[in-house]
Design a protein around this motif. Structure first.
Motif, PDB file in Angstrom:
ATOM      1  N   MET A   1       0.821  -1.188   0.000  1.00 46.76           N
ATOM      2  CA  MET A   1       0.000   0.000   0.000  1.00 46.76           C
ATOM      3  C   MET A   1       0.874   1.264   0.000  1.00 46.76           C
ATOM      4  O   MET A   1       0.581   2.205  -0.707  1.00 46.76           O
ATOM      5  N   GLU A   2       1.961   1.237   0.804  1.00 45.37           N
ATOM      6  CA  GLU A   2       2.854   2.394   0.873  1.00 45.37           C
ATOM      7  C   GLU A   2       3.533   2.643  -0.468  1.00 45.37           C
ATOM      8  O   GLU A   2       3.718   3.789  -0.873  1.00 45.37           O
ATOM      9  N   GLN A   3       3.897   1.552  -1.160  1.00 49.61           N
ATOM     10  CA  GLN A   3       4.541   1.691  -2.467  1.00 49.61           C
ATOM     11  C   GLN A   3       3.572   2.327  -3.463  1.00 49.61           C
ATOM     12  O   GLN A   3       3.958   3.200  -4.244  1.00 49.61           O
ATOM     13  N   TRP A   4       2.323   1.910  -3.456  1.00 54.14           N
ATOM     14  CA  TRP A   4       1.316   2.488  -4.356  1.00 54.14           C
ATOM     15  C   TRP A   4       1.110   3.973  -4.054  1.00 54.14           C
ATOM     16  O   TRP A   4       0.969   4.772  -4.967  1.00 54.14           O
ATOM     17  N   GLN A   5       1.085   4.311  -2.762  1.00 52.77           N
ATOM     18  CA  GLN A   5       0.920   5.710  -2.384  1.00 52.77           C
ATOM     19  C   GLN A   5       2.102   6.535  -2.871  1.00 52.77           C
ATOM     20  O   GLN A   5       1.933   7.649  -3.372  1.00 52.77           O
ATOM     21  N   ALA A   6       3.306   5.992  -2.745  1.00 51.23           N
ATOM     22  CA  ALA A   6       4.497   6.694  -3.209  1.00 51.23           C
ATOM     23  C   ALA A   6       4.448   6.894  -4.727  1.00 51.23           C
ATOM     24  O   ALA A   6       4.778   7.968  -5.235  1.00 51.23           O
ATOM     25  N   GLU A   7       4.027   5.868  -5.460  1.00 51.94           N
ATOM     26  CA  GLU A   7       3.899   5.980  -6.911  1.00 51.94           C
ATOM     27  C   GLU A   7       2.824   6.993  -7.297  1.00 51.94           C
ATOM     28  O   GLU A   7       3.002   7.772  -8.234  1.00 51.94           O
ATOM     29  N   LEU A   8       1.717   6.991  -6.579  1.00 48.52           N
ATOM     30  CA  LEU A   8       0.646   7.947  -6.825  1.00 48.52           C
ATOM     31  C   LEU A   8       1.129   9.372  -6.562  1.00 48.52           C
ATOM     32  O   LEU A   8       0.880  10.274  -7.368  1.00 48.52           O
ATOM     33  N   ASP A   9       1.848   9.564  -5.463  1.00 53.32           N
ATOM     34  CA  ASP A   9       2.394  10.884  -5.151  1.00 53.32           C
ATOM     35  C   ASP A   9       3.353  11.349  -6.254  1.00 53.32           C
ATOM     36  O   ASP A   9       3.320  12.520  -6.661  1.00 53.32           O
ATOM     37  N   GLU A  10       4.165  10.440  -6.749  1.00 52.73           N
ATOM     38  CA  GLU A  10       5.109  10.780  -7.818  1.00 52.73           C
ATOM     39  C   GLU A  10       4.366  11.172  -9.097  1.00 52.73           C
ATOM     40  O   GLU A  10       4.718  12.158  -9.753  1.00 52.73           O
ATOM     41  N   GLN A  11       3.324  10.435  -9.449  1.00 54.24           N
ATOM     42  CA  GLN A  11       2.538  10.751 -10.638  1.00 54.24           C
ATOM     43  C   GLN A  11       1.809  12.079 -10.488  1.00 54.24           C
ATOM     44  O   GLN A  11       1.714  12.852 -11.442  1.00 54.24           O
ATOM     45  N   GLU A  12       1.296  12.361  -9.310  1.00 47.97           N
ATOM     46  CA  GLU A  12       0.622  13.639  -9.069  1.00 47.97           C
ATOM     47  C   GLU A  12       1.605  14.802  -9.187  1.00 47.97           C
ATOM     48  O   GLU A  12       1.281  15.835  -9.766  1.00 47.97           O
ATOM     49  N   GLN A  13       2.826  14.621  -8.666  1.00 51.14           N
ATOM     50  CA  GLN A  13       3.847  15.664  -8.777  1.00 51.14           C
ATOM     51  C   GLN A  13       4.221  15.892 -10.241  1.00 51.14           C
ATOM     52  O   GLN A  13       4.357  17.033 -10.686  1.00 51.14           O
ATOM     53  N   TYR A  14       4.342  14.810 -11.000  1.00 54.93           N
ATOM     54  CA  TYR A  14       4.653  14.920 -12.428  1.00 54.93           C
ATOM     55  C   TYR A  14       3.550  15.682 -13.163  1.00 54.93           C
ATOM     56  O   TYR A  14       3.829  16.573 -13.965  1.00 54.93           O
ATOM     57  N   ALA A  15       2.292  15.366 -12.858  1.00 54.37           N
ATOM     58  CA  ALA A  15       1.167  16.048 -13.501  1.00 54.37           C
ATOM     59  C   ALA A  15       1.167  17.535 -13.142  1.00 54.37           C
ATOM     60  O   ALA A  15       0.925  18.386 -14.002  1.00 54.37           O
ATOM     61  N   GLU A  16       1.467  17.864 -11.891  1.00 51.58           N
ATOM     62  CA  GLU A  16       1.541  19.270 -11.481  1.00 51.58           C
ATOM     63  C   GLU A  16       2.671  19.990 -12.220  1.00 51.58           C
ATOM     64  O   GLU A  16       2.511  21.135 -12.642  1.00 51.58           O
ATOM     65  N   ASP A  17       3.810  19.315 -12.376  1.00 53.47           N
ATOM     66  CA  ASP A  17       4.941  19.907 -13.090  1.00 53.47           C
ATOM     67  C   ASP A  17       4.585  20.180 -14.554  1.00 53.47           C
ATOM     68  O   ASP A  17       4.937  21.228 -15.101  1.00 53.47           O
ATOM     69  N   VAL A  18       3.890  19.251 -15.182  1.00 53.95           N
ATOM     70  CA  VAL A  18       3.474  19.430 -16.577  1.00 53.95           C
ATOM     71  C   VAL A  18       2.501  20.603 -16.685  1.00 53.95           C
ATOM     72  O   VAL A  18       2.638  21.451 -17.578  1.00 53.95           O
ATOM     73  N   GLU A  19       1.537  20.662 -15.793  1.00 54.92           N
ATOM     74  CA  GLU A  19       0.574  21.769 -15.813  1.00 54.92           C
ATOM     75  C   GLU A  19       1.270  23.112 -15.605  1.00 54.92           C
ATOM     76  O   GLU A  19       0.952  24.094 -16.271  1.00 54.92           O
ATOM     77  N   ARG A  20       2.243  23.168 -14.691  1.00 55.04           N
ATOM     78  CA  ARG A  20       2.991  24.400 -14.439  1.00 55.04           C
ATOM     79  C   ARG A  20       3.769  24.810 -15.694  1.00 55.04           C
ATOM     80  O   ARG A  20       3.768  25.979 -16.089  1.00 55.04           O
ATOM     81  N   PHE A  21       4.392  23.844 -16.363  1.00 58.47           N
ATOM     82  CA  PHE A  21       5.140  24.139 -17.576  1.00 58.47           C
ATOM     83  C   PHE A  21       4.221  24.654 -18.683  1.00 58.47           C
ATOM     84  O   PHE A  21       4.550  25.623 -19.373  1.00 58.47           O
ATOM     85  N   ILE A  22       3.051  24.065 -18.829  1.00 55.01           N
ATOM     86  CA  ILE A  22       2.089  24.521 -19.844  1.00 55.01           C
ATOM     87  C   ILE A  22       1.635  25.946 -19.546  1.00 55.01           C
ATOM     88  O   ILE A  22       1.534  26.769 -20.453  1.00 55.01           O
ATOM     89  N   ARG A  23       1.369  26.254 -18.285  1.00 55.22           N
ATOM     90  CA  ARG A  23       0.990  27.625 -17.919  1.00 55.22           C
ATOM     91  C   ARG A  23       2.096  28.611 -18.282  1.00 55.22           C
ATOM     92  O   ARG A  23       1.839  29.690 -18.822  1.00 55.22           O
ATOM     93  N   LYS A  24       3.328  28.240 -18.006  1.00 54.39           N
ATOM     94  CA  LYS A  24       4.446  29.121 -18.348  1.00 54.39           C
ATOM     95  C   LYS A  24       4.574  29.288 -19.858  1.00 54.39           C
ATOM     96  O   LYS A  24       4.845  30.388 -20.339  1.00 54.39           O
ATOM     97  N   CYS A  25       4.392  28.211 -20.603  1.00 49.71           N
ATOM     98  CA  CYS A  25       4.487  28.286 -22.064  1.00 49.71           C
ATOM     99  C   CYS A  25       3.425  29.217 -22.632  1.00 49.71           C
ATOM    100  O   CYS A  25       3.676  29.927 -23.612  1.00 49.71           O
TER     101      CYS A  25
END
Length: 64
Positions: free
Chosen positions: A1-25
Motif C-alpha cells: 500500500m505504501e509503495q502504491w501511495q508513493a507511486e501515486l504521489d510521484e505521478q501527481e507531482q509529475y502532472a503538477e509539473d506538466v501543468e505548471r510548464f504549460i501555464r508558463k508556455c
C-alpha cells in the motif's frame, strides 16, 4: 500500500509539473526571441549523463 501511495504521489507531482510548464508556455505564445531570462523561467534542470561507451551513444534524460 505504501509503495502504491508513493507511486501515486510521484505521478501527481509529475502532472503538477506538466501543468505548471504549460501555464508558463502560454505566457510566451508570441515569442520573438528566446532570452536567458525566458529560458531560465521555462527550464528547471538539465541533466546530461556520461556517454555509454558500450553502445556508442549518449543516454538522454529529461525533466520538466
Amino acid at each position: 500500500m505504501e509503495q502504491w501511495q508513493a507511486e501515486l504521489d510521484e505521478q501527481e507531482q509529475y502532472a503538477e509539473d506538466v501543468e505548471r510548464f504549460i501555464r508558463k508556455c502560454r505566457q510566451y505564445t508570441d515569442l520573438q526571441e528566446l532570452t536567458p531570462t525566458i529560458l531560465n523561467d521555462l527550464v528547471c534542470k538539465v541533466f546530461v549523463d556520461a556517454p555509454d561507451k558500450s553502445k556508442g551513444k549518449r543516454k538522454y534524460s529529461h525533466q520538466l
